[in-house]
Motif scaffolding. Sequence first.
Motif, short mmCIF file in Angstrom:
data_model
loop_
_atom_site.label_atom_id
_atom_site.label_comp_id
_atom_site.label_asym_id
_atom_site.label_seq_id
_atom_site.Cartn_x
_atom_site.Cartn_y
_atom_site.Cartn_z
N VAL A 3 0.84 -1.20 0.00
CA VAL A 3 0.00 0.00 0.00
C VAL A 3 0.87 1.24 0.00
N LEU A 4 1.88 1.28 0.87
CA LEU A 4 2.78 2.44 0.92
C LEU A 4 3.48 2.65 -0.41
N ASP A 5 3.94 1.57 -1.03
CA ASP A 5 4.62 1.68 -2.33
C ASP A 5 3.67 2.22 -3.40
N SER A 6 2.43 1.76 -3.39
CA SER A 6 1.47 2.24 -4.41
C SER A 6 1.15 3.71 -4.20
N LEU A 7 1.12 4.16 -2.94
CA LEU A 7 0.86 5.57 -2.69
C LEU A 7 2.04 6.43 -3.14
N LYS A 8 3.24 5.93 -2.99
CA LYS A 8 4.42 6.68 -3.44
C LYS A 8 4.41 6.87 -4.94
N LEU A 9 3.91 5.86 -5.66
CA LEU A 9 3.85 5.95 -7.12
C LEU A 9 2.88 7.03 -7.58
N ARG A 10 1.87 7.32 -6.77
CA ARG A 10 0.86 8.34 -7.14
C ARG A 10 1.34 9.75 -6.87
N ALA A 11 2.30 9.91 -6.00
CA ALA A 11 2.76 11.26 -5.60
C ALA A 11 3.59 11.90 -6.67
#
Length: 77
Positions: A69-77
């Motif tokens: 989840v954290l990795d996927s959120l970083k990709l959106r930033a």
Amino acid sequence: MSAAVAHLLNEALLLPTESRIELVEAVLERSEPSPEFISQQMEVVARRMENVRTGASRLIPAEEAHQRVLDSLKLRA
């Protein structure tokens, strides 16, 4: 969407990200889910439990799930 709700939404979208998140969390904490929503969610839970039981889905450790989840959120930033 009523004009009042649309106005509130537009105002909320002007807030910084962290403030919008706090607002959403506060609204959700004070909201009562409908019986239909709860029923639909229980159907999803039952289906997912059956998928795990039959081997159609596999469980992953919580740490790995959180990292994904954290990795996927970083990709959106």
